[in-house]
Design a protein around this motif. Structure first.
Motif, PDB file in Angstrom:
ATOM      1  N   ALA A  33       0.817  -1.207   0.000  1.00 50.33           N
ATOM      2  CA  ALA A  33       0.000   0.000   0.000  1.00 50.33           C
ATOM      3  C   ALA A  33       0.853   1.261   0.000  1.00 50.33           C
ATOM      4  CB  ALA A  33      -0.927  -0.006   1.221  1.00 50.33           C
ATOM      5  N   THR A  34       2.056   1.159   0.550  1.00 44.94           N
ATOM      6  CA  THR A  34       2.961   2.307   0.588  1.00 44.94           C
ATOM      7  C   THR A  34       3.776   2.355  -0.698  1.00 44.94           C
ATOM      8  OG1 THR A  34       3.145   2.171   2.990  1.00 44.94           O
ATOM      9  CG2 THR A  34       4.835   3.429   1.821  1.00 44.94           C
ATOM     10  N   ALA A  35       3.714   3.470  -1.401  1.00 46.33           N
ATOM     11  CA  ALA A  35       4.405   3.611  -2.675  1.00 46.33           C
ATOM     12  C   ALA A  35       5.916   3.681  -2.479  1.00 46.33           C
ATOM     13  CB  ALA A  35       3.915   4.856  -3.401  1.00 46.33           C
ATOM     14  N   SER A  36       6.655   3.286  -3.518  1.00 44.90           N
ATOM     15  CA  SER A  36       8.113   3.354  -3.492  1.00 44.90           C
ATOM     16  C   SER A  36       8.590   3.884  -4.846  1.00 44.90           C
ATOM     17  CB  SER A  36       8.703   1.965  -3.226  1.00 44.90           C
ATOM     18  OG  SER A  36       8.318   1.050  -4.248  1.00 44.90           O
ATOM     19  N   ALA A  71       3.177   1.758  -7.125  1.00 44.43           N
ATOM     20  CA  ALA A  71       2.088   1.778  -6.147  1.00 44.43           C
ATOM     21  C   ALA A  71       1.076   0.681  -6.438  1.00 44.43           C
ATOM     22  CB  ALA A  71       1.387   3.136  -6.172  1.00 44.43           C
ATOM     23  N   ASP A  99       1.209   9.578  -6.416  1.00 41.62           N
ATOM     24  CA  ASP A  99       0.995   8.267  -5.801  1.00 41.62           C
ATOM     25  C   ASP A  99      -0.444   7.844  -6.094  1.00 41.62           C
ATOM     26  OD1 ASP A  99       0.619   6.036  -4.252  1.00 41.62           O
ATOM     27  OD2 ASP A  99       1.172   6.958  -2.347  1.00 41.62           O
ATOM     28  N   ASP A 153      -2.838   6.504  -3.311  1.00 43.22           N
ATOM     29  CA  ASP A 153      -3.193   7.379  -2.193  1.00 43.22           C
ATOM     30  C   ASP A 153      -4.586   7.970  -2.404  1.00 43.22           C
ATOM     31  OD1 ASP A 153      -2.243   9.115   0.202  1.00 43.22           O
ATOM     32  OD2 ASP A 153      -3.016  10.561  -1.265  1.00 43.22           O
TER      33      ASP A 153
END
Length: 228
Positions: A43-46, A86, A124, A127
């Motif tokens: 769930a957390t973008a990189s 994402a 993102d 999000d």
């Protein structure tokens, strides 16, 4: 189509070009359905660059450079330094909302906006707040989008569509399905799409089998990997 695959952006632009020059374009309705190459993306973008390098190693730089060059020919600006890897499930839910409450035309506007947000603007797309801004700019009601993404509306429907894609044997993106009968895979040239549109129109008008030439798979992403 899949928001995270750069070939989807190229494929969409080429198909749009073909459709713009197609005599029967007023009779064509384009609807976007979900597919996830990396359904377990966190769930957390990189950073896109780091994710691609981890997956493909040094050749990832050449992959991005080639896609960026081809994108420029289609009027696309890829900024892979800013792009984020994402999870796209929320984005697919948003596209479902657009189609079900606003129609296919608005969904198409949103799809283009999401691709630009992801590949050009470094947004993102996993999000909720960022997606709400993109949707509002595309003409969707901000409050409705915010409430929708905060809940679980559309979750079951999108999961069902993802399952349907699997049942149809779709394993690569972009994949274009015509009249539920023919599939063309990859970011084909606009001329290929134009020929397929003409053949499908001929078959539909004549109500008799007309061979629809399916080009060899164009450049695409499949099972978590992309063509170089």
């Amino acid at each position: 189509m899949y928001q995270g695959c750069p070939w989807c952006y190229i494929g969409k632009r080429r198909f749009d070009e073909a459709l713009d020059g197609f005599a029967g374009r007023e009779d064509v309705e384009v609807v976007y359905r979900p597919y996830q190459l990396v359904p377990d993306a966190p769930a957390t973008a990189s950073p896109h660059r780091a994710w691609l390098a981890e997956r493909y190693g040094p050749q990832s730089v050449a992959m991005d450079a080639r896609v960026a060059e081809l994108g420029r020919a289609e009027g696309i600006t890829y900024d892979f330094d800013a792009a984020l890897h994402a999870n796209t499930f929320l984005g697919h839910r948003l596209l479902h909302l657009a189609e079900s409450e606003y129609g296919a035309a608005v969904q198409g506007v949103l799809k283009e906006a999401l691709l630009k947000a992801h590949f050009t603007d470094g947004v993102d797309v996993g999000d909720r707040a960022a997606l709400t801004e993109v949707a509002a700019a595309a003409g969707l009601d901000r409050d409705r989008v915010s409430a929708y993404l905060a809940g679980d509306e559309g979750v079951a429907e999108v999961r069902a569509q993802l399952a349907e894609a699997g049942e149809l044997g779709i394993s690569a993106v972009p994949t274009f399905v015509f009249e539920g009968k023919w599939a063309v895979q990859g970011g084909q040239e606009a001329e290929t799409f134009r020929k397929v549109l003409e053949q499908v129109a001929a078959e539909t008008a004549a109500s008799r089998p007309v061979p629809v030439p399916v080009a060899p798979a164009g450049e695409a992403c499949a099972d978590g990997s992309c063509a170089i």
